[in-house]
Scaffold this motif. Structure first.
Motif, short mmCIF file in Angstrom:
data_model
loop_
_atom_site.label_atom_id
_atom_site.label_comp_id
_atom_site.label_asym_id
_atom_site.label_seq_id
_atom_site.Cartn_x
_atom_site.Cartn_y
_atom_site.Cartn_z
N PRO A 68 24.71 -12.54 -16.18
CA PRO A 68 26.13 -12.71 -15.86
C PRO A 68 26.46 -13.97 -15.08
N GLY A 69 25.51 -14.47 -14.27
CA GLY A 69 25.78 -15.67 -13.50
C GLY A 69 26.03 -16.89 -14.37
N ARG A 70 25.56 -16.85 -15.61
CA ARG A 70 25.78 -17.97 -16.52
C ARG A 70 26.81 -17.65 -17.62
N THR A 71 26.93 -16.38 -17.99
CA THR A 71 27.81 -16.04 -19.11
C THR A 71 29.19 -15.59 -18.68
N ALA A 72 29.35 -15.24 -17.40
CA ALA A 72 30.63 -14.75 -16.85
C ALA A 72 30.99 -13.37 -17.38
N SER A 73 30.04 -12.66 -17.96
CA SER A 73 30.26 -11.26 -18.34
C SER A 73 28.94 -10.51 -18.21
N ASN A 74 29.03 -9.23 -17.95
CA ASN A 74 27.85 -8.41 -17.71
C ASN A 74 27.69 -7.38 -18.82
N LEU A 75 26.45 -7.17 -19.28
CA LEU A 75 26.15 -6.03 -20.14
C LEU A 75 25.96 -4.84 -19.22
N SER A 76 26.88 -3.92 -19.26
CA SER A 76 26.73 -2.73 -18.42
C SER A 76 25.53 -1.92 -18.87
N ALA A 77 25.09 -1.01 -18.01
CA ALA A 77 23.99 -0.12 -18.39
C ALA A 77 24.37 0.69 -19.62
N ASP A 78 25.59 1.16 -19.67
CA ASP A 78 26.04 1.96 -20.83
C ASP A 78 25.97 1.14 -22.12
N THR A 79 26.37 -0.15 -22.04
CA THR A 79 26.33 -1.02 -23.21
C THR A 79 24.89 -1.23 -23.66
N THR A 80 24.01 -1.52 -22.71
CA THR A 80 22.60 -1.72 -23.05
C THR A 80 22.02 -0.48 -23.71
N LEU A 81 22.32 0.68 -23.16
CA LEU A 81 21.78 1.92 -23.71
C LEU A 81 22.35 2.21 -25.11
N ARG A 82 23.60 1.86 -25.31
CA ARG A 82 24.18 2.01 -26.65
C ARG A 82 23.47 1.09 -27.64
N LEU A 83 23.23 -0.15 -27.24
CA LEU A 83 22.56 -1.10 -28.13
C LEU A 83 21.09 -0.74 -28.35
N ALA A 84 20.49 -0.08 -27.37
CA ALA A 84 19.09 0.34 -27.51
C ALA A 84 18.89 1.32 -28.65
#
Length: 295
Positions: free
Chosen positions: A146-162
């Motif tokens: 997020p420090g470079r992209t200005a957006s965060n993958l939330s835990a929920d998003t990561t788990l959905r993509l997993a």
């Protein structure tokens, strides 16, 4: 489908986010130095190498240079360790085309940073990665920084993509240990949680990470890979001792932006030039002196 099938070597331990060496004279890619660096990190004990990540100054290398960097890396590494290739961007269709046009034969996985600047919603991030994973002939590793992209993958998003069969892990560089814990607690067993922050490698391994994709390992592959292996073996006290030795160096790697500091260290070690491409500038004399003192 089992994510960790025969297509994907076990990307455990220390992966190095390889810098791209440039000539100090004309800032062209220095391929002899690239070969030296590849040998340096492999001989130093890293388990795999990431080519063309953001530490490689990928925003300033051309498409032709990216292709040649990958070709030279594949030829020189010659199967000694797995290779991961960085392919990302903030135009989903363009990234998809790049995946199709890249020779990914012999590449273990793609590392793809979350779209920057656009600041997509979590739904948009999910749709972006699902489309890339559908297009990719090799597994995809998410990259949350997020420090470079200005957006965060939330835990929920990561788990959905997993849940996607071709998304096999995440390089987590949010610095948010609570978020990392949430991922570790609920992720599928075969989904790789990888530290994207050198200093958080040992604590993240303690709750389920399989290793790190490291900046420091460019210049300090032996102590860093030893530290990671100790943590993976459950010897957190010994791993922490190794970490404490590296601790004073870490802030210097980022003081004038990554990879300025680690390239300065590599130049002092005689591996490659400290040259970087604009808009970055090579390390100031003050920074070089402080790195030299610690070395």
């Amino acid at each position: 489908m089992d994510k960790l099938d025969s297509r994907l070597p076990a990307l455990h331990g220390t992966g190095v986010a390889l810098v791209t060496p440039f000539s100090a004279a004309d800032f062209s890619v220095d391929y002899p130095a690239l070969r030296r660096l590849l040998d340096f990190v492999i001989d130093g004990g890293v388990e795999y190498i990431v080519v063309n990540g953001t530490t490689a100054e990928s925003p300033t290398t051309t498409a032709a240079e990216k292709a040649e960097l990958l070709r030279v890396a594949k030829e020189h590494v010659a199967g000694r360790v797995p290779l991961v290739f960085g392919i990302g961007g903030n135009d989903t269709a363009a990234v998809e085309r790049l995946i199709h046009s890249t020779d990914l034969e012999g590449v273990a996985a793609i590392l793809s940073a979350s779209p920057y600047y656009n600041k997509p919603s979590q739904r948009g991030i999910i749709a972006h990665y699902q489309r890339l994973a559908d297009a990719a002939p090799v597994p995809v590793i998410l990259y949350n920084v997020p420090g470079r992209t200005a957006s965060n993958l939330s835990a929920d998003t990561t788990l959905r993509l997993a849940e996607h069969p071709n998304i096999v892990g995440i390089k987590e560089a949010s610095g948010d240990l609570e978020q990392c814990l949430q991922i570790a607690a609920l992720k599928p067993a075969d989904f790789l949680l990888i530290s994207g922050d050198d200093l958080l490698t040992t604590p993240m391994i303690s709750f389920g990470a399989v290793g790190v994709i490291s900046v420091l390992a460019n210049a300090f592959p032996r102590p860093f890979s030893d530290m990671t292996r100790l943590a993976l073996a459950g010897d957190y006290a010994a791993a922490s001792e190794k970490l404490f030795e590296l601790l004073p160096l870490n802030p210097l790697m980022y003081e004038e932006s990554n990879p300025v500091g680690v390239k300065a260290a590599l130049e002092l070690l005689g591996v490659c030039s400290g040259a970087v491409r604009l808009p970055l500038l090579a390390a100031s004399e003050s920074l070089q002196q402080r790195i030299r003192k610690l070395l």
